[in-house]
Motif scaffolding. Structure first.
Motif, PDB file in Angstrom:
ATOM      1  N   PHE A 179      26.258  36.302  35.143  1.00  0.00           N
ATOM      2  CA  PHE A 179      25.794  36.823  36.099  1.00  0.00           C
ATOM      3  C   PHE A 179      27.016  35.881  37.495  1.00  0.00           C
ATOM      4  CE2 PHE A 179      22.234  38.903  34.678  1.00  0.00           C
ATOM      5  CZ  PHE A 179      21.229  39.807  35.778  1.00  0.00           C
ATOM      6  N   HIS A 180      27.549  35.043  36.711  1.00  0.00           N
ATOM      7  CA  HIS A 180      28.019  33.560  38.395  1.00  0.00           C
ATOM      8  C   HIS A 180      29.323  34.364  38.158  1.00  0.00           C
ATOM      9  CE1 HIS A 180      28.963  30.246  39.763  1.00  0.00           C
ATOM     10  NE2 HIS A 180      30.717  30.419  39.064  1.00  0.00           N
ATOM     11  N   THR A 181      30.298  34.911  37.034  1.00  0.00           N
ATOM     12  CA  THR A 181      31.352  35.959  37.105  1.00  0.00           C
ATOM     13  C   THR A 181      31.212  36.848  38.514  1.00  0.00           C
ATOM     14  OG1 THR A 181      31.840  35.369  35.218  1.00  0.00           O
ATOM     15  CG2 THR A 181      33.084  36.685  35.921  1.00  0.00           C
ATOM     16  N   ARG A 182      29.825  37.800  38.191  1.00  0.00           N
ATOM     17  CA  ARG A 182      29.975  38.945  38.317  1.00  0.00           C
ATOM     18  C   ARG A 182      30.023  38.937  40.245  1.00  0.00           C
ATOM     19  NH1 ARG A 182      29.540  44.383  38.101  1.00  0.00           N
ATOM     20  NH2 ARG A 182      28.750  45.690  39.829  1.00  0.00           N
ATOM     21  N   HIS A 183      28.678  37.727  40.155  1.00  0.00           N
ATOM     22  CA  HIS A 183      28.315  37.155  42.026  1.00  0.00           C
ATOM     23  C   HIS A 183      30.078  36.589  42.737  1.00  0.00           C
ATOM     24  CE1 HIS A 183      24.296  38.024  41.591  1.00  0.00           C
ATOM     25  NE2 HIS A 183      24.301  36.953  40.533  1.00  0.00           N
ATOM     26  N   ARG A 184      30.777  35.600  41.669  1.00  0.00           N
ATOM     27  CA  ARG A 184      32.014  35.817  42.405  1.00  0.00           C
ATOM     28  C   ARG A 184      32.907  36.516  42.226  1.00  0.00           C
ATOM     29  NH1 ARG A 184      34.865  30.726  39.230  1.00  0.00           N
ATOM     30  NH2 ARG A 184      36.447  30.947  41.007  1.00  0.00           N
ATOM     31  N   PHE A 185      32.424  37.522  41.798  1.00  0.00           N
ATOM     32  CA  PHE A 185      33.562  38.585  41.790  1.00  0.00           C
ATOM     33  C   PHE A 185      33.544  39.021  43.079  1.00  0.00           C
ATOM     34  CE2 PHE A 185      33.902  43.338  40.964  1.00  0.00           C
ATOM     35  CZ  PHE A 185      35.506  43.318  41.526  1.00  0.00           C
ATOM     36  N   GLU A 186      32.278  39.371  43.566  1.00  0.00           N
ATOM     37  CA  GLU A 186      31.160  40.409  44.607  1.00  0.00           C
ATOM     38  C   GLU A 186      31.588  40.052  45.653  1.00  0.00           C
ATOM     39  OE1 GLU A 186      26.999  40.711  43.131  1.00  0.00           O
ATOM     40  OE2 GLU A 186      27.785  42.455  42.635  1.00  0.00           O
ATOM     41  N   GLN A 187      31.571  38.515  45.958  1.00  0.00           N
ATOM     42  CA  GLN A 187      32.353  37.348  46.651  1.00  0.00           C
ATOM     43  C   GLN A 187      33.830  37.003  46.944  1.00  0.00           C
ATOM     44  OE1 GLN A 187      30.187  33.420  46.306  1.00  0.00           O
ATOM     45  NE2 GLN A 187      28.136  34.681  46.534  1.00  0.00           N
ATOM     46  N   GLY A 188      33.812  38.120  46.405  1.00  0.00           N
ATOM     47  CA  GLY A 188      36.180  37.560  46.748  1.00  0.00           C
ATOM     48  C   GLY A 188      36.640  37.368  46.286  1.00  0.00           C
ATOM     49  N   GLU A 189      35.889  35.763  45.114  1.00  0.00           N
ATOM     50  CA  GLU A 189      36.538  34.887  44.546  1.00  0.00           C
ATOM     51  C   GLU A 189      37.417  35.054  43.492  1.00  0.00           C
ATOM     52  OE1 GLU A 189      33.447  31.702  43.743  1.00  0.00           O
ATOM     53  OE2 GLU A 189      32.681  31.855  45.653  1.00  0.00           O
ATOM     54  N   LEU A 190      36.852  36.333  42.346  1.00  0.00           N
ATOM     55  CA  LEU A 190      37.783  36.623  41.857  1.00  0.00           C
ATOM     56  C   LEU A 190      39.059  38.449  41.741  1.00  0.00           C
ATOM     57  CD1 LEU A 190      35.257  35.959  38.506  1.00  0.00           C
ATOM     58  CD2 LEU A 190      37.137  34.452  39.759  1.00  0.00           C
ATOM     59  N   ASP A 191      39.998  38.145  41.679  1.00  0.00           N
ATOM     60  CA  ASP A 191      40.608  39.200  41.510  1.00  0.00           C
ATOM     61  C   ASP A 191      39.609  40.334  40.758  1.00  0.00           C
ATOM     62  OD1 ASP A 191      41.817  38.789  39.857  1.00  0.00           O
ATOM     63  OD2 ASP A 191      43.910  38.861  40.661  1.00  0.00           O
ATOM     64  N   ASP A 192      40.483  41.452  40.734  1.00  0.00           N
ATOM     65  CA  ASP A 192      39.759  42.682  39.548  1.00  0.00           C
ATOM     66  C   ASP A 192      40.412  42.592  38.168  1.00  0.00           C
ATOM     67  OD1 ASP A 192      38.656  44.123  41.159  1.00  0.00           O
ATOM     68  OD2 ASP A 192      40.093  45.699  40.968  1.00  0.00           O
ATOM     69  N   SER A 193      41.613  42.404  37.889  1.00  0.00           N
ATOM     70  CA  SER A 193      42.333  41.759  36.277  1.00  0.00           C
ATOM     71  C   SER A 193      41.954  40.000  35.908  1.00  0.00           C
ATOM     72  CB  SER A 193      43.465  41.388  36.767  1.00  0.00           C
ATOM     73  OG  SER A 193      43.856  40.526  37.654  1.00  0.00           O
ATOM     74  N   LEU A 194      41.042  38.931  36.653  1.00  0.00           N
ATOM     75  CA  LEU A 194      41.168  38.385  36.265  1.00  0.00           C
ATOM     76  C   LEU A 194      38.917  37.854  36.182  1.00  0.00           C
ATOM     77  CD1 LEU A 194      40.661  34.877  36.081  1.00  0.00           C
ATOM     78  CD2 LEU A 194      40.108  35.172  38.441  1.00  0.00           C
TER      79      LEU A 194
END
Length: 154
Positions: free
Chosen positions: A36-51
């Motif tokens: 959940f934490h990783t997904r939320h960070r991705f949705e907030q733009g903190e992680l790019d697609d590959s990471l």
């Protein structure tokens, strides 16, 4: 869907008998929280697609590893849950194939909440046909509402 899995795993982690069953449940809960934490960070733009995908695939491997351990849990109920999750693991991770798919089905559950409460208050119907009709008509009404249409036009 993942929210329901998370609740079931929390029950496993809170197992009053403790021991190996609770130990496995705690690891699975930690991994679910990380998902959940990783997904939320991705949705907030903190992680790019590959990471995001690298982290999620690593979490997926760990999750599968601990689910496999759960298939040997002493408590039959939790052992069965772990086996069922492994059996349907593809559908558990479908959100990785298309990022528009949410981790939970909370929106869908909120949509039908009123109808479920209504059914409970009115004690359902007196037949299977009535139950099917009610669920179908409520689905039709909710779909029309979501699309901005009148239920009479559908």
């Amino acid at each position: 869907m993942l929210a329901h899995v998370k609740r079931n795993l929390q029950q496993m982690a809170d197992y009053s008998g403790g021991g190996h069953t609770a130990y496995i449940g705690k690891h699975l809960c930690l991994l679910t929280n990380a998902i959940f934490h990783t997904r939320h960070r991705f949705e907030q733009g903190e992680l790019d697609d590959s990471l995001y995908l690298r982290r999620m695939h690593r979490l997926q491997k760990l999750f599968d590893h601990w689910l496999s351990k759960g298939t040997y849990a002493m408590v039959k109920w939790y052992r069965g849950r772990c086996k069922l999750l492994l059996k349907h693991r593809e559908s558990l991770w479908v959100f990785l194939k298309k990022t528009s798919i949410p981790l939970t089905n909370n929106e869908a559950e909120r949509c039908i909440r009123g109808f479920v409460i209504q059914r409970k208050i009115r004690f359902g119907t007196t037949s299977d046909a009535g139950d099917k009709f009610r669920s179908r008509i409520h689905t039709l009404i909710e779909t029309c509402t979501n699309r901005g249409l009148s239920a009479c036009q559908c």
